[in-house]
Enzyme design. Structure first.
Site, PDB file in Angstrom:
ATOM      1  N   ASP A 130       0.826  -1.132  -0.033  1.00 26.73           N
ATOM      2  CA  ASP A 130      -0.109  -0.161  -0.072  1.00 26.73           C
ATOM      3  C   ASP A 130       0.833   1.128   0.100  1.00 26.73           C
ATOM      4  OD1 ASP A 130      -3.214   0.649   0.901  1.00 26.73           O
ATOM      5  OD2 ASP A 130      -1.708   1.994   1.464  1.00 26.73           O
TER       6      ASP A 130
ATOM      7  N   ASN B  66      -2.845  12.743  -3.086  1.00 28.16           N
ATOM      8  CA  ASN B  66      -3.747  13.089  -3.835  1.00 28.16           C
ATOM      9  C   ASN B  66      -4.234  14.288  -3.665  1.00 28.16           C
ATOM     10  OD1 ASN B  66      -3.970  11.225  -6.116  1.00 28.16           O
ATOM     11  ND2 ASN B  66      -5.293  10.048  -5.386  1.00 28.16           N
TER      12      ASN B  66
ATOM     13  N   ASP C 290      -2.090   9.673 -10.250  1.00 31.17           N
ATOM     14  CA  ASP C 290      -1.837   8.551 -11.176  1.00 31.17           C
ATOM     15  C   ASP C 290      -0.209   8.302 -11.887  1.00 31.17           C
ATOM     16  OD1 ASP C 290      -4.534   8.268 -11.149  1.00 31.17           O
ATOM     17  OD2 ASP C 290      -5.124   9.519 -12.983  1.00 31.17           O
TER      18      ASP C 290
ATOM     19  N   GLU D 285      -4.685   2.004  -4.227  1.00 25.44           N
ATOM     20  CA  GLU D 285      -3.249   2.489  -4.052  1.00 25.44           C
ATOM     21  C   GLU D 285      -2.670   0.929  -3.590  1.00 25.44           C
ATOM     22  OE1 GLU D 285      -5.088   4.106  -0.150  1.00 25.44           O
ATOM     23  OE2 GLU D 285      -5.560   3.787  -2.436  1.00 25.44           O
TER      24      GLU D 285
END
Length: 398
Positions: free
Chosen positions: A258, A266, A275, A300
């Site tokens: 993770d 983000n 991204d 993620e």
């Protein structure tokens, strides 16, 4: 060499297999003559099936090309071209076909029953018209063209110039955007040119049957990747992970990964940068040693499967990839640079220092124990991942 293979495998493999099929067909043509009547009808069936499957999977370019090749084959078999091309021989139709194939190399797949479909039909009509217009202009304005070029345009160059232009466009597109559909279009042009220059090498029925098979394989394999590959990272998806789990033996290890604080990342830098981080992490994970197979689990999260390996073996490999990602500096560039010229980007890069950031990953791993299912082992790895996060993140736990 490995990089070149991975970069161009979607072009090289179909081309080599097509060459093999053509060569075998030519070598065993005499043996296949007993099936001549069946093979003569084969392109109709194969190309029509291809058209229906292509439409079902939204591969409109292959659908259009299949229909056009059916129409050409029908006219060719009934010698209708000989009635209408006495004035120009068969050169205009060769140029027109090359232009149509080039057209589909440059456009994208769009819906057939839409405004895009109407536009495609108009574009095809234009390409067909240009093929005849080219030779009509050369016949009616030969003197003016010779004056403009300061030399007469020899007959062989009248065909060669547009053919080379079409070949360049299709080849450039196939190399620049390597995917199976563009490779199939490249093969289409190659077979089209072969049919004109070497008609005695293989009958058109053989060529179109092989081309139809190329189309069918392209659609099916491309659709498989669409279903089992993650579009953003190009990694195998969760569906592919559970499909692999059915073939795993009794001994294997699973790792769940993770990206730490990804939601905060983000929110701070935006989803576009997020991204890019996902793609970067995916590319680093692909280089993991120890025989690990990487999947994007979702969001993620990533999963790595180590077939026939225990936890003791996989820990150093997982820690090595964790360290690689931790040490990598991610450069945050201005989004406006995408619209700038190369010179401007270079000048801008020399005067401005871009901000760099780092990301880290947490990893949990588990080894399958006797009597455990894949889902249970995956859950154990997920619990180990939670343990790694609780202990401060950026570490491997088991």
């Amino acid at each position: 060499m490995t990089f070149l293979y991975h970069r161009f495998r979607h072009l090289l493999v179909p081309v080599l297999l097509t060459i093999l099929a053509l060569t075998l067909s030519q070598l065993y043509q005499a043996n296949l003559n007993i099936w001549a009547e069946i093979i003569a009808a084969l392109p109709y069936w194969l190309l029509m099936i291809t058209t229906l499957i292509a439409l079902q999977f939204n591969r409109s370019r292959i659908a259009f090309l299949s229909l056009l090749f059916i129409a050409y084959y029908a006219l060719y078999q009934n010698n209708l071209f000989a009635l209408s091309l006495d004035m120009f021989s068969d050169k205009p139709i060769v140029i027109a076909g090359s232009l149509v194939i080039s057209l589909f190399a440059m456009v994208k797949d769009r819906g057939v029953l839409s405004s895009h479909g109407i536009l495609r039909i108009l574009s095809i009509t234009l390409c067909l018209s240009l093929g005849f217009l080219w030779f009509w202009a050369l016949n009616h304005y030969e003197q003016q063209i010779s004056t403009l070029l300061t030399t007469s345009l020899k007959p062989q160059y009248q065909l060669l110039i547009p053919m080379m232009m079409c070949s360049f466009l299709v080849s450039f597109n196939a190399i620049r955007h390597t995917n199976l559909v563009n490779s199939a279009i490249f093969i289409s042009l190659a077979i089209w040119i072969m049919h004109y220059y070497q008609p005695q090498w293989l009958p058109l029925s053989y060529l179109l049957s092989i081309l139809a098979v190329v189309y069918l394989i392209t659609i099916l394999v491309d659709s498989y990747f669409l279903a089992y590959r993650d579009e953003l990272t190009s990694l195998p998806s969760r569906r592919a992970l559970f499909n692999l789990s059915l073939s795993l033996g009794r001994k294997y290890s699973v790792a769940m990964l993770d990206i730490d604080h990804f939601k905060k990342f983000n929110d701070t830098y935006g989803h576009d940068v997020g991204d890019q981080v996902l793609k970067l992490v995916a590319s680093k994970l692909l280089n993991i040693s120890g025989g690990g197979r990487v999947f994007r689990y979702g969001g993620e999260e990533f999963t790595i499967i180590f077939p026939r390996k225990d936890t003791h073996f996989v820990l150093p490999h997982l820690d090595a990839v964790r360290q690689t990602i931790q040490d990598y500096n991610i450069v945050l560039r201005d989004e406006k640079r995408k619209t700038q010229t190369k010179a401007k980007r270079k000048a801008h890069s020399s005067t401005k220092k871009y901000k760099t950031v780092k990301v880290t990953i947490s990893i949990g791993t588990a080894e399958r124990l006797t009597g455990q299912s894949f889902t249970q082992t995956l859950k154990k790895a997920d619990e180990a991942l939670y343990k790694a996060k609780k202990k401060g993140r950026n570490q491997v736990c088991h």
